[in-house]
Every structure is written in C-alpha cells, then in structure tokens.
Scaffold this active site. Structure first.
Site, PDB file in Angstrom:
ATOM      1  N   ASP A  66       2.950 -75.887  47.618  1.00  9.67           N
ATOM      2  CA  ASP A  66       1.829 -76.406  47.535  1.00  9.67           C
ATOM      3  C   ASP A  66       0.689 -76.354  46.998  1.00  9.67           C
ATOM      4  O   ASP A  66      -0.053 -76.780  47.359  1.00  9.67           O
ATOM      5  CB  ASP A  66       1.803 -75.517  48.980  1.00  9.67           C
ATOM      6  CG  ASP A  66       0.256 -76.295  49.839  1.00  9.67           C
ATOM      7  OD1 ASP A  66       0.581 -77.328  50.310  1.00  9.67           O
ATOM      8  OD2 ASP A  66      -0.020 -75.471  51.575  1.00  9.67           O
ATOM      9  N   HIS A  97      -3.344 -70.113  46.713  1.00  7.99           N
ATOM     10  CA  HIS A  97      -3.888 -71.525  46.376  1.00  7.99           C
ATOM     11  C   HIS A  97      -4.698 -71.244  47.966  1.00  7.99           C
ATOM     12  O   HIS A  97      -5.319 -73.196  47.815  1.00  7.99           O
ATOM     13  CB  HIS A  97      -2.888 -71.913  46.655  1.00  7.99           C
ATOM     14  CG  HIS A  97      -1.271 -72.568  47.709  1.00  7.99           C
ATOM     15  ND1 HIS A  97      -0.489 -71.261  47.340  1.00  7.99           N
ATOM     16  CD2 HIS A  97      -1.715 -72.852  48.737  1.00  7.99           C
ATOM     17  CE1 HIS A  97       0.683 -71.590  48.327  1.00  7.99           C
ATOM     18  NE2 HIS A  97      -0.637 -72.786  49.296  1.00  7.99           N
TER      19      HIS A  97
HETATM   20 ZN   LIG Z   1       0.359 -72.843  51.300  1.00  9.95          ZN
END
Ligand SMILES: [Zn+2]
Ligand SMILES: *[C@@H]1O[C@H](CO)[C@@H](O)[C@H](O)[C@H]1NC(C)=O
Ligand SMILES: *[C@@H]1O[C@H](CO)[C@@H](O)[C@H](O)[C@H]1NC(C)=O
Length: 995
Positions: A172, A422
């Site tokens: 991601d 993140h």
């Molecule tokens: Zn994520």
C-alpha cells in the site's frame, strides 16, 4: 511422505497442482508443487490491516467504531486461524506485527499451540513482519530499521526460524524508495512485492513485461548484497475484478450445483481463465500471482475460502478439456520460489519509484509535507528513543528499575513502530487518529523519561529532581524560569564529541554557568522574541533566554551548574532590541548578507572556503487546486496540486531586527502575522540556521495554501537537483524526467516534487548549496538555481483517496496550528560538501538531549562525588563512523549497529573504509560473545542465504562465502554505506560511580 502417491494420482482429480503435500515444515518445502506446461496461478489469501487510518490502531484491533469503517482485526485472526486448522490445503499470510502481537497476547495455550503448528507447517506465513507496514517517503532509515527489528524480533522470539519472513510486502505505501530496498536486502529478504507505482511507469512495464525486476538498491554496496528481487503486483493488492468474496464485497458467489437456477460456475470459470491469461501477458514467467483480499478482509474468512475452494476445483477441472491454467493456494514466498526456479533473465532497476501518480494531475506528493508538526514530533521522538535506548543499555536493569520507578524503552519503541505506518508519519490519517499517534508518542516520552532519570542517577551517582522541558522550542520550562540555581545535563548520543548550544527560558538578566571541569562557561542572555511569546498561550512567562555552549563527550554527558547573578539595576539594559533592517551577520565561518530594503537574505559567504554566492530566500505559497476543467482532482492530504504554477510571496518586504552578542548573531524577520524566521549564526558553527515559524495558515480564501521556503541562486543547474533517500543515500533528480520511461508531465510543480527526509541540494560548476531539514518535507528545484521545501499546508478539500477529511489541522484554538522548524543552509565546494552535510545530518537526528534539575541532588551511590562528565567510549569514532544503534536487546544482551555514513564517491577524506575495534570501543560496559546478524537482528549473518537472480547484464552473482560465524571484534571493517549489526553479551562494570 505422501508425495509419491500423490504424484501417481490422476491429475484430473486433484488438479495439476496436486494437493499440498503433507507439510513437512515451513519454507520452500511446504510450497505446493506446480506442474510444467501450465499457467500456474498463485492465489494469495491476505488481509491489509492499517495500523491506524480512519480508526485508531486499537479501534481497528477490536472492531470498535464500525460506523466509521467496518473493520476488526481480532475477528480476522480468529476466523482465519479456524479456517486454516480446518483444512491443510489453505494458506494465509499475515503482515503487521503490531496487530498480531495484540492478538497473541490474548490467546490461551491451546490456540497458541495450534497457531505455532500452522506456522511451522507453512500454512500461516508471516510476510514483511515489521511492527507496521512503514511508509517509504516520510520515514528516516533509523526508524525504519528500528520498527522492522521490533516486529521481526517479536516473530523470532515467538515462532523461531519459521516466523522469519522471507518476503517484503509493501502493498500500500505510496511510492517506493531506493533506501528501503537496500535495507530490505540487508535484512535478508529474498524478494519484495508492492502495489503502487506511477500509472505511466506501470503501463510501460506491463507493455514491456518489466513488472518484475532486480532492483540494485545501492551504488556503493557491491552486488549482490544490495540487490532485491522486486515485483509489481498486478492489481494493487486487490483481487481481479469480479472475484472479491469477502463480506465487504458484493461479487456473486460461485454456485456450482447445476440443479440450481442461478448456476454460474461455468461463467465465472471462463471469466477467471480470461483474467489469468490477460494478466500472464504482462509478466515474464508462466507463474502469476493474484492477491485475494484487501483492507480488513477475512473477518468472516469462510466466505473467501469457500468460494476460492470452488474456484480452484472448477477451474482445474477444465484441465480435462485441455485447459492449461492451474490455480492453487499459495503465498508470496512460494510464488517467489517459482519465479526463481523459472531461471529467467530479469530487467534491472537502479533509481526509485517516486513520485507516485495514479492518474494525470494526481501526484501523491502532498503527503511528503502533510502534518508537518507531527512529522517533526516523530523525528524528535526518534532522537529521544535513541538517547533512551543508549542510556538503558548503559545502565542495564538499573535503568529499568531505579529510584524513579519501573520503565523501559519498549513503550516508545512500539509507539514509534506504529508512527512509521503508511498513514501515520505520512499525515494521511483522520485527525482523531493522528491525535492517537501523538498520544502514543507522548506516552513513550513519559516512559523514556523514567529510564533516562534512572540511568542518569546511576551514571552520575546522585538522585535529583530531573526535569525534561519538552517545550524548549517555545521557550517554556518551569525549572529554568523559576530557579535561581539549576543544573543542566547534556547527553550526546553520537560517537563523537560535540559542541552544543543550549538555549533556556529564564527571567534573570545574567547567569554564571560552570562546566564539568569547574570552568566558567561564557553565557549570554537575550530577550524572548514576540513571535515566540505569541506561541506560548497560557504556558510559561520567560522574558529572556540564556545561551551557552557546552562540550559533550561521545556517548556521554556533561553537566553544568547555572546560577542567577543579581545585577544592580543600573546595569540592566531594558528593551535592548537591536538594529533594524541589518545588512549582515557573520561568524568565523559564514557571512549572511541582507537586502536592507526588502529585509531578505541577499547573499551568503563561506568565509573559510572563500566562496560567495548571491542567494535570495523567502516564503511563498501555492494556492491549492480545488479541481478545474483539466481534472477534478483537488489538493489534499495525499495529493499536491497547486491551482497554477505561480507561487505568491508571503511578503515582498519584511521587517527585521538584529540580535547580536558574543555567542550568537541573528536576524529576526517578520514576513506576516503568520510567518516569521530567525536567521542565525552561533559562534563556531559551520552552518546558517533558518528557524521558520509558519501558521496558523489563513484560509479565508477558497483554496487553502501550500507554503514553501524558496531559495534562489544564479547557479547553472540544468534541471538537476539532489534529494536523499530516507536520510541516507542521495538520488539525482532531473526536472520533468524519469530514469526508466519517457514522462508525460501533467503537473509542472507537483510532478517534480520528491521526498526530502534530511537534505536537498543543487550544484553549479563546483559550488553546492545544501539545505538540511529537521523532518521530512517535499522539495524540488522548479527553476534552475532554485530550491524549495514545502514547510506547511492547510487545505479545504478532501482529495478522494479515502481519508475523507480536508487537511485543516485546526488545533486547540480552531484557527490552525503553528509549526516551527529549522533548515540548515550550507555553501560549499561540491567535492567537499559531503564532509559537512553528512556529519551535520547525523547531528540533526541524534542531537544532544537536555535534562534539567533544580540542583541539590542527594548522593545516590555510596562512593565518591557525583560524576559531572561521562563517556561510555574509550575514544571517539572517526568522522565516517556512526553508532547507529546501541540498545538493550535482552536482559544481558546488547544490540549494536555501526554505520559508515558516507557514499563511496563523495568525499576525499571520508569515503574510505574504516576499521573499528569493538573490544576496546566501550569503556563503561564490557561486551563479549559478539555475533553478527542481518540488519533486522533476527538471524545470524553467517546463516543467511538469499536467492540469486540472473539479469541481462550477467549471470547471478554469488555471494562470497558467508562471513565466519565468529566475528573478530577487534577488526570490524565498514565500507561506504555499510551497516553492520551485532548482538553481544554485556556486563556492567562495578564501581563505575565516582571514578
Ligand atoms: Zn494501508
Ligand atoms: C539457467 O539458465 C542458464 C542460461 O540459460 C543455464 O546456463 C543454467 O544452467 C540454468 N540453470 C538451471 C538451474 O537450470
Ligand atoms: C499526456 O497526458 C495527457 C493527460 O492524460 C494527455 O491528454 C496527453 O495526450 C498525453 N500526451 C502524450 C504525448 O501522451
């Protein structure tokens, strides 16, 4: 055991893949066998669990606030484990240790035993394994290594070797850094898979079958040690269209009972065969991968598994009719094994995957700066954690259990692990989640303060009223404001001594400062600026700041006693504000010129190197886009999109005044009611400090603002500038260009922004201008000779990437937060610049820690007078040696990392290998039984064997025969950019006190 029989069974019954043979252990041997002559489709059941985003990490774990987002990690693990126990052919991978650790704590012995068996049989496999899936743009290498170590250590101590992840998995994060790939290679990962890269890059790679490659992640570390096999996943991390069978999805289940009216197995099988064949055209080998899962999926795992069972059965049944597609449960490491066996020639990648755009005008370059205050706090927290780690390691159990209570560095380590996620340090979580990240860090600070107090007591031999003034950046500190006498301890975590300038809020007019050798230390008192006073709200009331410079030994401390002098009134000069619109300041090394008309910097001089450069610095903003006819994309927490290319000056004429004494010269510049700067030269300092204060950013317009500090010079830079990768290696950037494809630039500003973790520079013929930052920011060089860093942003729109909030950061008063930070500006000969910026960058992230005490300590140990100066080292590390980690690993074990912080070509003096003697490095502890490990400290380095890959440039490079398991600690050699990791037994020398 059953292998032979299985192979004898007719293929049609089992599908060509055969069943999973009776698992014999984790690792390669547990992988399903895939037959030749087929397109083998590896289904990877997985879930993506954000360590905080729309909900906090604990809300996600428990499944609280499902009104915000339906997600409960505990149920996912419960549900998946029960499915795996049910059927040995099923596989699952788990990624985020912060969640697995929470779950494991709550399981009873029976479940733990079952899960251990699943791990040992390779049915539940840990992938990546860091505490979180860290961001790659806004993270510093020191914190990446720590957070990976924390997760990997948990897995190792819980599951042993079978818990060691062999594949890195950043499905991601919003772009990928070269340094991250280098770190993964050195952690021993065999391969790396990710989901996001620029849409043009992806299209090009799909067309040319370059979705999988060998990433050579360093110019300095010799191959294959810096090589990492890297694969781009076909579909982000989602299943192919139409094949999502989670309770969060709406795709139709497979109905394969022909007597049922809605029978659809034939249609779904055809659709799958088509999807698989199309995907295979973009990849080189006869194996492809499908990520069967997504965000917080598998809470009701049976839905996914039941449908995949039917998919596998029905697709493989087509082999009777001649289908050459074979599908089975797999894992990323089994897929990687298959790619390796294919023995193909892979393309090579040298640069990085920044910036990331998922469409025209959609550059994810805003998050390089989003939430600048949190980014600053996160970096500062790392600094504090390194001090905490070191002092804990230096005092051992006395630091964990001492006169100030019981504590450890663990709380901060975990909080920092979470902060690397993140959506954390990136600034892309919802406001309430970001508040939670800050709260966790502050709890880390609280526990580390206990550790440091205990350790200081033990090291000095006194018990004192230690105080940690965490608001020194706004000149608030109760002890120094009120006490007539106080002590200042300065702890230096660097392996070299430093001179550090201390600035403390006070109310007296003059002070006497006595150093650790009873020497009088020169000091000065200056007024607190109006800008700083305005930031304090109700806190503190200091009128002045005391300044002095302290020498601090390597990995040690110095203490200073400070006493207020009572000056007769006639000596007190009131309102001694200096000259207005000054035209220069100067110390031994630098001179800064100002244009008396505009009040702005107009030139800088390195007096030592005799370099002068006309240079203008000022603040501007971009009006944020709210969408236009070209694209509806607005600027938001992720995305930076100015509404046109022209930036607006905050002010053309700034009011300024001078503060000048024997220790400091500074020009205070007032740009506007919400933007100011102090340009500063301390005595003997080899850099120009720009302390900026920006906010509350007014948003009474319709757009919101993205505020930059812009430096303009006449250097001929030809579109080229340089930025660091996670605070370490430097990458060359070229405006409107990418190294591996022909860029169609759609955003002339945002499309040229890159992450700056620690520095950005431009070079003329032989002149280099460098700016060092104190946190991660976005930066660029939009015009030749210029440099810009985005320092703050405040936006009115959400940018449609899921967070669902505009980046307003209204703060306590509701009007927007104020951010203060520092840029260090350097001017140097290009071929000598690294000597300074490398050294200063280490000092920026491992600064000395100030600890105060109101004095009058009572002796803590029996013997001797309190220690006032201390170094844990026998000498100093050379300028190109860095003590990256010194931390407690277990009760009697130390984790130690040594780093060569220079690249190979950048310095005449410092790009040489160095040799360190670990036997004699430390004086205050004795270390023995050194064991060298991989970078994540979860495996002996001598046992590491990584897969090797063939590229167009040559056959697979063989690793040298592994280094002998027994290291010679007296002879530790480090080459440029190398980090070496050791575990060692520690003994604490008695009678330390009072020596
Ligand atoms: Zn994520
Ligand atoms: C891999 O391919 C190369 C080049 O075609 C060949 O020389 C080598 O023997 C192959 N290795 C294996 C293990 O098949
Ligand atoms: C560049 O991208 C824009 C926006 O998608 C598109 O309209 C244009 O045709 C592209 N130009 C080229 C040369 O591909």
């Amino acid at each position: 055991m059953e292998r032979v029989e299985l192979l004898l069974l007719p293929l049609l019954l089992l599908g060509a893949a055969g069943r999973l043979k009776q698992a014999e252990g984790c690792g390669e041997q547990s992988c399903p066998q895939a037959p030749d002559g087929f397109l083998n489709v590896h289904l990877i059941p997985h879930t993506h669990n954000d360590v905080g985003w729309l909900k906090t990490v604990d809300q996600y774990y428990y499944g609280a606030h499902n009104d915000i987002q339906h997600a409960g990690v505990q149920y996912i693990l419960d549900s998946v484990v029960s499915q795996l126990l049910h059927d040995p052919s099923k596989r699952f991978i788990y990624v985020e240790s912060a969640f697995f650790w929470r779950w494991w704590k709550q399981q009873d012995e029976l479940v733990r035993r079952d899960v251990t068996r699943l791990v040992e049989e390779g049915r539940l496999e840990f992938i990546n394994g860091g505490w979180s899936m860290n961001d790659e743009a806004a993270t510093h290498y020191s914190s990446i290594i720590d957070q990976m170590t924390l997760g990997l250590q948990f897995l190792k101590s819980t599951f042993g070797d079978c818990g060691r992840p062999r594949v890195a998995w950043h499905i991601d994060p919003f772009g990928h850094s070269r340094e991250q790939a280098l770190l993964f290679a050195q952690m021993g990962y065999d391969g790396f898979f990710f989901g996001r890269l620029d849409y043009q890059d992806k299209a090009n790679r799909e067309k040319t079958k370059q979705m999988e490659m060998l990433w050579r992640a360093s110019d300095d570390i010799s191959p294959p040690y810096a090589d990492l096999f890297t694969g781009v996943l076909p579909n982000g991390y989602n299943p192919p269209d139409g094949f999502c069978w989670d309770q969060l999805c709406d795709d139709t289940p497979i109905i394969d009972d022909p007597s049922v009216e809605d029978y659809n197995a034939d249609v779904i099988v055809q659709k799958f065969l088509k999807a698989a064949t199309q995907q295979a055209q973009k990849y080189l080998s006869s194996h492809i991968v499908m990520t069967m899962g997504s965000d917080f999926q598998y809470e009701n795992a049976i839905m996914w598994f039941k449908n995949m069972d039917r998919l596998i059965k029905n697709v493989n049944m087509q082999q009777i009719n001649g289908s050459k597609v074979n599908v089975f449960y797999s894992t990323p490491s089994c897929y990687l094994q298959s790619l390796h066996r294919a023995n193909l020639t892979w393309p090579m990648k040298m640069d990085d995957f920044f910036p990331y755009a998922d469409g025209p005008h959609m550059f994810w370059t805003g998050y390089f700066t989003s939430r600048p205050a949190f980014k600053g706090y996160e970096r500062l927290s790392n600094n504090f954690l390194q001090v905490c780690n070191q002092m804990e390691a230096l005092s051992g159990l006395e630091a964990r259990n001492g006169p100030y209570g019981q504590s450890s560095s663990t709380v901060m380590r975990r909080a920092m692990g979470v902060a690397q996620h993140h959506d954390a340090v990136t600034g892309t979580a919802k406001q309430h989640v970001n508040n939670d990240y800050s709260l966790r860090l502050s709890e880390g600070w609280d526990s580390c303060q206990v550790v440091i107090s205990n350790s200081l007591s033990s090291l000095t031999g006194t018990k004192e009223n230690f105080a940690f003034c965490n608001l020194l950046n706004i000149s608030v500190c109760h002890v120094t404001e009120t006490a007539n006498n106080f002590k200042v301890y300065l702890y230096n975590p660097l392996g070299r001594s430093v001179t550090w300038t201390v600035r403390l809020p006070v109310n007296g007019h003059a002070y006497k400062v006595i150093g650790p050798n009873d020497e009088t230390v020169p000091s000065e008192v200056v007024d607190v600026s109006d800008f700083t006073k305005a930031l304090r709200f109700q806190q503190g009331g200091a009128e002045r700041e005391l300044i002095f410079q302290g020498q601090i030994p390597a990995v040690g401390f110095s203490s200073f006693t400070v006493g207020k002098l009572s000056l007769p009134d006639r000596f007190v000069i009131k309102g001694k504000r200096g000259k207005k619109q000054p035209d220069k300041i100067q110390n031994q090394y630098y001179r800064v010129d100002f244009d008396p008309e505009t009040g702005l910097i107009s030139g800088i001089h390195n007096l030592e190197k005799k370099i002068s450069l006309p240079l203008k610095q000022s603040f501007y903003w971009y009006n944020a886009s709210v969408g236009n006819e070209e694209s509806s994309q607005p600027s938001g927490a992720y995305i930076f999109r100015p509404n046109n290319s022209d930036s607006v000056p905050v002010s053309q004429h700034v009011r300024s005044y001078l503060v000048q004494n024997s220790l400091v010269q500074e020009v205070h510049q007032n740009f506007s009611s919400w933007c100011s700067q102090v340009v500063r030269l301390y005595r003997d300092q080899r850099y120009i400090e720009l302390e900026w204060t920006v906010g509350p950013v007014p948003i009474g317009d319709e757009w919101g603002k993205e505020v930059i500090s812009l430096i303009e010079t006449n250097l001929k830079t030809d579109g080229v500038f340089y930025t660091d990768s996670n605070g370490r290696q430097i990458l060359k950037r070229r405006r409107d260009s990418r190294e591996t494809w022909k860029l169609n630039q759609t955003e002339p500003i945002a499309g040229n922004y890159y992450p700056v973790n620690s520095r950005i520079y431009i070079k003329g013929k032989n002149t280099q201008v460098t700016v060092l930052t104190d946190r991660s920011q976005g930066g660029s060089s939009i015009r030749d000779g210029s440099l810009e860093l985005m320092v703050h942003r405040r936006l009115l729109r959400d940018d449609y990437r899921g967070v669902g909030e505009p980046l307003l950061e209204n703060g306590l008063l509701g009007e927007g937060i104020v951010v203060r930070g520092r840029h260090l500006l350097l001017l140097d000969h290009a071929d000598e610049a690294a000597d300074t910026h490398r050294t200063l960058a280490l000092q920026q992230y491992m600064s000395p820690q100030v600890v105060l005490s109101s004095g009058d300590g009572i002796p803590y140990s029996q013997s001797g007078t309190p220690k006032r100066k201390f170094s844990a080292l026998n000498g100093e590390l050379p300028q190109n040696g860095h003590l990256l980690t010194f931390a407690m690993h277990a009760a009697d074990k130390i984790l130690l990392r040594l780093e060569h912080p220079f690249q190979s070509q950048e310095s005449k003096n410092n790009s040489q290998p160095i040799t360190i003697n670990l036997n004699t490095l430390f004086s205050s502890v004795s270390l023995s039984n050194f064991e060298e490990t991989t970078l994540g400290a979860n495996m002996e380095k001598s046992r590491l064997k990584r897969l090797q890959w063939r590229t167009r440039t040559g056959s697979p490079l063989q690793m040298d025969s592994p280094r002998a398991p027994v290291v010679d600690p007296s002879n530790i050699t480090l080459s440029p950019m190398e980090i070496r990791t050791f575990l060692a037994n520690v003994r604490y020398k008695a009678a330390l006190h009072g020596r």
